[in-house]
Design a protein around this motif. Sequence first.
Motif, PDB file in Angstrom:
ATOM      1  N   GLY A 377      35.866  45.930  52.006  1.00 12.70           N
ATOM      2  CA  GLY A 377      36.425  46.260  50.729  1.00 12.70           C
ATOM      3  C   GLY A 377      35.663  45.866  49.518  1.00 12.70           C
ATOM      4  O   GLY A 377      34.523  45.280  49.544  1.00 12.70           O
ATOM      5  N   ASP A 378      36.109  45.909  48.345  1.00 12.04           N
ATOM      6  CA  ASP A 378      35.542  45.630  47.112  1.00 12.04           C
ATOM      7  C   ASP A 378      36.218  44.408  46.392  1.00 12.04           C
ATOM      8  O   ASP A 378      37.288  44.420  46.164  1.00 12.04           O
ATOM      9  N   MET A 379      35.229  43.889  45.930  1.00  7.89           N
ATOM     10  CA  MET A 379      35.632  42.639  44.786  1.00  7.89           C
ATOM     11  C   MET A 379      34.834  42.856  43.867  1.00  7.89           C
ATOM     12  O   MET A 379      33.569  42.645  43.842  1.00  7.89           O
ATOM     13  N   THR A 380      35.331  43.164  42.441  1.00  2.87           N
ATOM     14  CA  THR A 380      34.722  43.306  41.172  1.00  2.87           C
ATOM     15  C   THR A 380      34.887  42.244  40.471  1.00  2.87           C
ATOM     16  O   THR A 380      36.164  41.980  40.057  1.00  2.87           O
ATOM     17  N   GLU A 381      33.933  41.467  39.817  1.00  5.03           N
ATOM     18  CA  GLU A 381      33.898  40.396  39.015  1.00  5.03           C
ATOM     19  C   GLU A 381      34.029  40.854  37.452  1.00  5.03           C
ATOM     20  O   GLU A 381      33.339  41.728  37.099  1.00  5.03           O
ATOM     21  N   GLY A 382      34.706  40.312  36.648  1.00  6.66           N
ATOM     22  CA  GLY A 382      34.711  40.567  35.190  1.00  6.66           C
ATOM     23  C   GLY A 382      33.274  40.024  34.848  1.00  6.66           C
ATOM     24  O   GLY A 382      32.882  39.120  35.022  1.00  6.66           O
ATOM     25  N   LYS A 383      32.964  40.488  33.627  1.00  2.00           N
ATOM     26  CA  LYS A 383      31.457  40.367  33.052  1.00  2.00           C
ATOM     27  C   LYS A 383      31.635  38.789  32.321  1.00  2.00           C
ATOM     28  O   LYS A 383      32.599  38.666  31.551  1.00  2.00           O
ATOM     29  N   GLY A 384      30.859  38.058  32.667  1.00  2.00           N
ATOM     30  CA  GLY A 384      30.776  36.623  32.320  1.00  2.00           C
ATOM     31  C   GLY A 384      31.836  35.654  32.871  1.00  2.00           C
ATOM     32  O   GLY A 384      32.038  34.526  32.500  1.00  2.00           O
ATOM     33  N   LEU A 385      32.274  36.131  34.365  1.00  2.00           N
ATOM     34  CA  LEU A 385      32.874  35.067  34.969  1.00  2.00           C
ATOM     35  C   LEU A 385      32.255  33.754  35.393  1.00  2.00           C
ATOM     36  O   LEU A 385      31.153  33.928  35.860  1.00  2.00           O
ATOM     37  N   ASN A 386      32.877  32.783  35.008  1.00  2.00           N
ATOM     38  CA  ASN A 386      32.640  31.397  35.580  1.00  2.00           C
ATOM     39  C   ASN A 386      33.306  30.581  36.142  1.00  2.00           C
ATOM     40  O   ASN A 386      34.267  30.103  35.716  1.00  2.00           O
ATOM     41  N   PRO A 470      34.201  26.494  32.834  1.00  3.60           N
ATOM     42  CA  PRO A 470      34.611  27.499  33.770  1.00  3.60           C
ATOM     43  C   PRO A 470      35.695  28.339  32.949  1.00  3.60           C
ATOM     44  O   PRO A 470      36.649  27.630  32.263  1.00  3.60           O
ATOM     45  N   ASN A 471      35.907  29.555  33.166  1.00  2.00           N
ATOM     46  CA  ASN A 471      37.057  30.235  32.758  1.00  2.00           C
ATOM     47  C   ASN A 471      37.967  30.646  33.916  1.00  2.00           C
ATOM     48  O   ASN A 471      39.119  31.125  33.799  1.00  2.00           O
ATOM     49  N   LEU A 472      37.473  30.498  35.206  1.00  2.00           N
ATOM     50  CA  LEU A 472      38.577  30.492  36.356  1.00  2.00           C
ATOM     51  C   LEU A 472      38.195  29.372  37.138  1.00  2.00           C
ATOM     52  O   LEU A 472      37.270  29.001  37.402  1.00  2.00           O
TER      53      LEU A 472
END
Length: 682
Positions: A377-386, A470-472
Amino acid sequence: MITLKNVVLRRGSKVILDSASVTLNPGENVGLVGRNGAGKSSLFAMLNGSLHEDGGEFYIPAQWRMAQVAQDMPETEQSATSYVIEGDVVLQAAQLEVDAAELSGDGDRMAHAYMDLYDSGAHDAQARAQALILGLGFKISELDNPVNSFSGGWRMRLQLARALMCPSDLLLLDEPTNHLDLDALVWLEAWLKRYQGTMLVISHDREFLDAVTDVTVHIESAKLTRYGGNYSKFEDLRAEQMALQQTAFSKQQDKIAHLQKFIARFKAKASKAKQAQSRVKALDRMEKIAPLLAEADFTFEFKEPANLPNPMLSMQNAYFGYPAPEDAPEGTLPTVIVQNVSKSVLAGQRIGILGANGQGKSTLVKTVARALAPIQGDMTEGKGLNIGYFAQQELDVLRPADNPLEHMIRLVKEVTAAGKIGNQPTREQDLRSFLGNFNFGGDMVKQAVGSMSGGEKARLVLCMIVWQRPNLLLLDEPTNHLDLATREALSMALNEFEGTVMLVSHDRALLRAVCDEFWMVSQGGVAPFDGDLDDYQKYLLDHAKRQREEAKKSASAVPAAAAAAASVTTIAPVAIKTVAINPNKTSARDTSEQRKLDAKARQQLSDATKPLRKELEKIDSKMQALNTEKSNLQALLTTTQAPAEIAQTGKRLKAIDTDLDAMEERWLAVTEQIEQIETVAV
């Protein structure tokens, strides 16, 4: 009862208790609280005889049987079930007497020995042990696995099961929830509420303490203070006490200042010398109230994230699990734990991840944290994910020989090398100041991590995560080693955090305070959980009950004669020969014959359910009598009584609650039997 009167207790040069006094009555469930290092475990050591008082009087009834969780790691090839059964020392003693009686050939001795063995619970020992094991999170397939096949945390759960298996008058539990998931914790609470003896528990889980204790003993400044009520009640009472003490201290300081001002002004005047002297004596006689020295609070905060991508990440038809081992035969497939996940994680979400033990909560978090790669499957991270990731085993990856400052310097180098450095402090002095915010000041900055407590290591990990901005946040059981004050600080910091939180925890107070929504990991999938934590606790208890019933069915697969001798008397469902009745269908029989058949069917149904209905009436009558007695005893507690009478009343109330719970379960079972019979008959 347990009595401490002016007890002095030392460990080396440190005074743990200094003229401390407290009384604990039989049947009370006591929470022992205090700052780390206050002496809670040392008091337990005195209760179990490992330490002896250095002064004062300490009394515990000599006939009381004591149970506690052994701290050593078990090493044995015994099955999990056999190992836990051995925790029942009364049963083991009875079995030894049976063996000795058989060797002696004495018929009378053998008869008494076998009777004692039965009375000790030999007939249901396996079912009781397996109910404990399953309740603490093991799978049915693991009941006969060797103890040595389990990891350290699971072996400690077996030690807890042995302690619960042991018949006792006094149960000592030192941080029993440390190795438990939320499902096992909920089950343990329900079990402890039914415990009949006196219990003392040390825990940093406030909801657990609230659920299982009715008395709180606070250790502070080498003194013991008893409070009636659970932990939340203790907090309220202590806050009132502190406010009163501070008020009294302030008033006394004003009075002292007034007296000193009068003395200083008039002591040299002959006409006022007598009055001034009387005030000097009054000042000397005054019993000084100590200033309020509040325990130092620990607080921290997460800095505002540099950016907030939305969505943080997206999962499409993702499969999570573990790849095949490198040394596995060619063609070995990976192990899939969670499958077909299609979800998005948005900016600002606060997600609590729920699920029974082994369903894949940690696997999900590890994959999001990049510690595992998705199998499919696919996992797409947002730009700048920390991502800031606190793993269950995060404390193990700290370097024992390095100190906190060396950990921070290495973190700066790693982040710089990855090109992710922002405006975080990087100079050594700045890093020292940053560590100071997490109570790593002075010599602790250079103290080897290996010599630190679990709570101090957890604070260091939090410090390193906060520094990364971090943002997550992915937090997998972050509170396992944190005391109550640090847990409260973490809760406040998470509430003010502007990013996204995904939290796995058995700390319900933290879950309630932080999470706005819940995801349920179950049966290989992830879905929103429609309900709150109370609903989830009911779900877990139902799940545990089903497992116990399956274990009982498995344990009852013995020869019929043995099963009949060991079983509790119940009314078996009655087979009924039924007659189908359909008033809309034309019948060849005449109306009179049909009425006879209907009457016969009704009589059969009545005969089948009559014994069950009589049992229901008896249960209702007994429950009504017990509820009346309970109301009378509760009213009696509001009157003035001697301590012994209060203890006896409390013990009887606890026994009534246990009887009522058992009767309610039997009432439900009988009602279900009646409904099943009636359903078949229609």
